[in-house]
Design a protein around this motif. Structure first.
Motif, PDB file in Angstrom:
ATOM      1  N   THR A   5       0.840  -1.178   0.000  1.00  0.00           N
ATOM      2  CA  THR A   5       0.000   0.000   0.000  1.00  0.00           C
ATOM      3  C   THR A   5       0.874   1.225   0.000  1.00  0.00           C
ATOM      4  O   THR A   5       1.979   1.188   0.483  1.00  0.00           O
ATOM      5  CB  THR A   5      -0.900   0.016   1.218  1.00  0.00           C
ATOM      6  N   LEU A   6       0.366   2.310  -0.514  1.00  0.00           N
ATOM      7  CA  LEU A   6       1.202   3.507  -0.638  1.00  0.00           C
ATOM      8  C   LEU A   6       1.549   3.906   0.734  1.00  0.00           C
ATOM      9  O   LEU A   6       1.047   4.863   1.272  1.00  0.00           O
ATOM     10  CB  LEU A   6       0.492   4.683  -1.258  1.00  0.00           C
ATOM     11  N   PRO A   7       2.282   3.125   1.191  1.00  0.00           N
ATOM     12  CA  PRO A   7       2.196   3.296   2.596  1.00  0.00           C
ATOM     13  C   PRO A   7       1.102   4.237   2.771  1.00  0.00           C
ATOM     14  O   PRO A   7       0.920   5.271   2.356  1.00  0.00           O
ATOM     15  CB  PRO A   7       3.632   3.474   2.977  1.00  0.00           C
ATOM     16  N   ASN A 283      -4.882  15.522   2.572  1.00  0.00           N
ATOM     17  CA  ASN A 283      -6.249  14.998   2.649  1.00  0.00           C
ATOM     18  C   ASN A 283      -7.276  16.090   2.870  1.00  0.00           C
ATOM     19  O   ASN A 283      -8.389  16.038   2.331  1.00  0.00           O
ATOM     20  CB  ASN A 283      -6.344  13.973   3.797  1.00  0.00           C
ATOM     21  N   GLU A 284      -6.918  17.087   3.670  1.00  0.00           N
ATOM     22  CA  GLU A 284      -7.871  18.169   3.956  1.00  0.00           C
ATOM     23  C   GLU A 284      -8.156  18.994   2.704  1.00  0.00           C
ATOM     24  O   GLU A 284      -9.290  19.420   2.478  1.00  0.00           O
ATOM     25  CB  GLU A 284      -7.320  19.073   5.074  1.00  0.00           C
ATOM     26  N   ALA A 285      -7.114  19.201   1.881  1.00  0.00           N
ATOM     27  CA  ALA A 285      -7.319  19.960   0.644  1.00  0.00           C
ATOM     28  C   ALA A 285      -8.233  19.193  -0.307  1.00  0.00           C
ATOM     29  O   ALA A 285      -9.083  19.774  -0.982  1.00  0.00           O
ATOM     30  CB  ALA A 285      -5.972  20.244  -0.024  1.00  0.00           C
ATOM     31  N   ASP A 286      -8.073  17.879  -0.363  1.00  0.00           N
ATOM     32  CA  ASP A 286      -8.932  17.065  -1.221  1.00  0.00           C
ATOM     33  C   ASP A 286     -10.373  17.081  -0.706  1.00  0.00           C
ATOM     34  O   ASP A 286     -11.325  17.154  -1.489  1.00  0.00           O
ATOM     35  CB  ASP A 286      -8.395  15.639  -1.272  1.00  0.00           C
ATOM     36  N   THR A 418       4.574  11.407   2.070  1.00  0.00           N
ATOM     37  CA  THR A 418       3.965  12.646   2.544  1.00  0.00           C
ATOM     38  C   THR A 418       2.473  12.683   2.255  1.00  0.00           C
ATOM     39  O   THR A 418       2.044  12.891   1.118  1.00  0.00           O
ATOM     40  CB  THR A 418       4.636  13.860   1.882  1.00  0.00           C
ATOM     41  N   THR A 419       1.685  12.429   3.282  1.00  0.00           N
ATOM     42  CA  THR A 419       0.252  12.721   3.289  1.00  0.00           C
ATOM     43  C   THR A 419      -0.070  13.144   4.710  1.00  0.00           C
ATOM     44  O   THR A 419       0.644  12.808   5.657  1.00  0.00           O
ATOM     45  CB  THR A 419      -0.627  11.508   2.912  1.00  0.00           C
ATOM     46  N   SER A 420      -1.155  13.870   4.878  1.00  0.00           N
ATOM     47  CA  SER A 420      -1.504  14.317   6.223  1.00  0.00           C
ATOM     48  C   SER A 420      -1.842  13.134   7.120  1.00  0.00           C
ATOM     49  O   SER A 420      -1.539  13.138   8.318  1.00  0.00           O
ATOM     50  CB  SER A 420      -2.670  15.310   6.169  1.00  0.00           C
ATOM     51  N   ALA A 421      -2.474  12.089   6.557  1.00  0.00           N
ATOM     52  CA  ALA A 421      -2.809  10.906   7.348  1.00  0.00           C
ATOM     53  C   ALA A 421      -1.539  10.190   7.801  1.00  0.00           C
ATOM     54  O   ALA A 421      -1.409   9.798   8.969  1.00  0.00           O
ATOM     55  CB  ALA A 421      -3.689   9.960   6.541  1.00  0.00           C
ATOM     56  N   ASN A 422      -0.593  10.014   6.898  1.00  0.00           N
ATOM     57  CA  ASN A 422       0.674   9.367   7.268  1.00  0.00           C
ATOM     58  C   ASN A 422       1.418  10.180   8.323  1.00  0.00           C
ATOM     59  O   ASN A 422       2.017   9.629   9.252  1.00  0.00           O
ATOM     60  CB  ASN A 422       1.555   9.185   6.037  1.00  0.00           C
ATOM     61  N   GLN A 423       1.394  11.507   8.171  1.00  0.00           N
ATOM     62  CA  GLN A 423       2.091  12.380   9.119  1.00  0.00           C
ATOM     63  C   GLN A 423       1.531  12.213  10.531  1.00  0.00           C
ATOM     64  O   GLN A 423       2.281  12.065  11.499  1.00  0.00           O
ATOM     65  CB  GLN A 423       1.968  13.844   8.678  1.00  0.00           C
ATOM     66  N   SER A 424       0.200  12.210  10.647  1.00  0.00           N
ATOM     67  CA  SER A 424      -0.413  12.111  11.976  1.00  0.00           C
ATOM     68  C   SER A 424      -0.121  10.759  12.617  1.00  0.00           C
ATOM     69  O   SER A 424       0.128  10.672  13.830  1.00  0.00           O
ATOM     70  CB  SER A 424      -1.924  12.351  11.889  1.00  0.00           C
ATOM     71  N   ARG A 425      -0.125   9.693  11.828  1.00  0.00           N
ATOM     72  CA  ARG A 425       0.173   8.369  12.367  1.00  0.00           C
ATOM     73  C   ARG A 425       1.641   8.249  12.755  1.00  0.00           C
ATOM     74  O   ARG A 425       1.980   7.658  13.787  1.00  0.00           O
ATOM     75  CB  ARG A 425      -0.220   7.294  11.357  1.00  0.00           C
ATOM     76  N   ALA A 426       2.516   8.799  11.945  1.00  0.00           N
ATOM     77  CA  ALA A 426       3.942   8.762  12.265  1.00  0.00           C
ATOM     78  C   ALA A 426       4.233   9.555  13.534  1.00  0.00           C
ATOM     79  O   ALA A 426       5.037   9.125  14.382  1.00  0.00           O
ATOM     80  CB  ALA A 426       4.756   9.304  11.092  1.00  0.00           C
TER      81      ALA A 426
END
Length: 572
Positions: A5-7, A283-286, A418-426
């Protein structure tokens, strides 16, 4: 996808909620509850219906047949079918190329480029009959030789294909020797009998083999184009020639890829005349673009899940479901001190999975302590409890590894896309390891293409990602992913005991229960070794505009709703 998965990509209880503000509601296909469909030796196997015929409704298309969706979430590293491995890469490839078989909404192999196939009485020879009149998007006929070239190319060691081990594990005659550089392409058991007939020979009967030829990585490829354009053939719409329902008309790098119907495709014709696959990493921009009618469907950011549930209009457009994907913290098993199993187990026990889902994912998803997700044969609900959240146990394991004083533990680099979801989980994982173990982790967020390249090169200490089912058989989660020589094993993990147990389950002639016992032993070995720390089975909340019709969602979609994109139409 599996596909890696894309991470970014997990499974679920059947019967996920589906709703839509008017028109035909999006359909969430139920997850598989038994083993993958298996061909019976000595029969002519003709799947019941083309996968494209997933849903039929009476409303008729009205208005511009164009949709825009953020399916890529960043620039893909490659859209070469043979070389791809990430879900976002497959999201493009599956629309432009069609393998011999494809998966229907119940995740069973169905006619694709092949209208039917025969299996010899001993289960070792598969003969595929190509659909008559199929053409590439440049008008050239699709032939069996195009498939032979693709199989040879993915197994050629020079290609360094991530999915090559799927074919060697399936036992295609000559594949292991050719892929290891010991044999020749001519000895490969993939032959063109004539222009419309392809024959594949196996070393032994493998019941899940129809699933293998439904993978996007073995779609046909034009040898003349690749030899003329070289590696650049995927970069230009004029040379990115496919046999699927759509063709690429535009690639604006770091922004979007545009698809239009393939005029030569002789399967069910798409109604959509233009599909824009966006590459927005935020994700928020989308989500904001969806609210502004600039997207036709979108994933809801974690922070907005509750607001959507409480909104009288958006709640009618929402679909919640879970995927056949497990997300995990990836650890490089040969990097000191991650080469110590007690360190890896300590990391796993230091992370509060319930808090991750509750506080970061807004309650969407389920905690995971094993690899095979719910909904897959072989899921073991009680497996992995000894690597679940336990701070005292984590500290004890770290001390056993020689780090009673956490200040002596070297800092680690944690890489992710780099995605907002990945950032928050990391950030959550970083905080957990610091708070519970006193370990410093440096976050390294990379643009999607750069991350994918780094991950494939095993250039990381810690990484963030997971595995989504390629097909509904537990074999998909075993040797081809964690085997010592698996091309998709990016963890540097190797345990011969795991390989032996997994190999026992790969024997297609055994009944499913016997195979599941072997895979159960293999998965127990994985949990004990903890090459990755499974954290959650990902849930999804999707918003779908009411004018989007015939959207079918399966738990193994590369991006929600793309598996049957040629069925989708607009009714405004």
């Amino acid at each position: 996808m599996d596909r890696a998965t894309l991470p970014l990509l997990p499974p679920p209880p059947a019967g996920a909620a589906t709703s839509s503000a008017g028109g035909a509601a999006p359909t969430t296909a139920t997850k598989p509850t038994t083993g993958a469909a298996q061909a019976t030796p000595g029969t002519a196997a003709q799947p019941t219906q083309p996968a494209q015929q997933a849903q039929q409704t009476t409303p008729q298309p009205t208005g511009a047949q164009e949709i825009s969706v953020n399916a890529l979430q960043g620039e893909p590293d490659t859209i070469d079918p043979n070389r791809s491995s990430f879900a976002t890469e497959a999201a493009v490839i599956r629309q432009v190329f069609e393998p011999l078989l494809v998966f229907d909404k119940d995740l069973k192999p169905a006619p694709g480029a092949a209208s039917s196939f025969d299996v010899s009485p001993d289960g070792k020879t598969y003969t595929f009959h190509l659909r008559q009149g199929a053409k590439w998007s440049d008008g050239q006929p699709v032939t069996a030789k195009d498939f032979v070239y693709s199989f040879r190319r993915i197994l050629d060691p020079a290609t360094a294909a991530e999915y090559a081990s799927f074919l060697t594990d399936a036992g295609i005659v000559g594949s292991a020797d050719f892929n290891s550089g010991k044999g020749s392409a001519d000895a490969l058991g993939v032959k063109a009998v004539d222009d419309n007939t392809l024959q594949i020979q196996l070393e032994a009967s493998i019941g899940y083999f129809p699933d293998i030829v439904a993978l996007w990585v073995v779609a046909p490829i034009r040898q003349d184009i690749v030899q003329k354009a070289g590696d650049a053939w995927t970069q230009d719409p004029s040379t990115y020639i496919g046999n699927g329902p759509f063709k690429m008309s535009e690639w604006v790098h770091q922004d979007h890829i545009t698809l239009v119907p393939n005029p030569g495709y002789n399967g069910p014709k798409p109604t959509l005349t233009k599909v824009t696959l966006q590459m927005v990493t935020n994700n928020e921009a989308d989500y904001a673009a969806y609210r502004n009618n600039e997207r036709d469907w979108t994933l809801v950011p974690d922070a907005d899940v509750q607001a959507v549930r409480n909104d009288p209009q958006l709640s009618k457009e929402a679909v919640e479901y879970t995927e056949l994907t497990t997300w995990w913290l990836i650890m490089n098993n040969t990097k000191t001190p991650l080469d110590n199993v007690n360190v890896r187990k300590a990391f796993s026990k230091a992370i509060d999975r319930q808090a991750l889902i509750r506080d970061v994912a807004s309650g969407v998803g389920k905690p995971a302590t094993s690899m095979i997700p719910p909904g897959m044969p072989g899921f073991q609900p009680d497996l992995g409890k000894d690597i679940d959240f336990d701070v005292a146990g984590a500290k004890n394991l770290l001390a056993q590894a020689g780090f009673s004083d956490p200040s002596t533990f070297p800092p680690l680099r944690f890489r992710f896309a780099t995605t907002s979801a990945n950032q928050s989980r990391a950030e959550f994982i970083q905080a957990q390891l610091k708070q519970n173990l006193g370990i410093n982790v440096n976050l390294d967020s990379l643009e999607a293409k750069a991350y994918q390249a780094a991950y494939k090169a095993k250039d990381y200490d810690l990484a963030w990602g997971g595995w989504g089912a390629d097909y509904p058989d537990p074999q998909n989660w075993m040797a081809s992913l964690f085997g010592c020589n698996a091309s998709n094993n990016k963890y540097n993990y190797c345990n011969p005991q795991f390989d032996q147990a997994s190999a026992k389950g790969d024997v297609g002639s055994m009944d499913l229960n016997t195979r599941l016992q072997a895979y159960g032993q293999a998965q127990t070995t994985l949990v004990n070794d903890t090459p990755v720390a499974p954290l959650f089975y990902r849930g999804r909340m999707l918003l779908v505009k009411p004018w989007v019709q015939n959207l079918v969602i399966t738990p193994k979609d590369d991006y929600p709703g793309l598996s049957f994109l040629q069925n989708v139409y607009v009714k405004k």
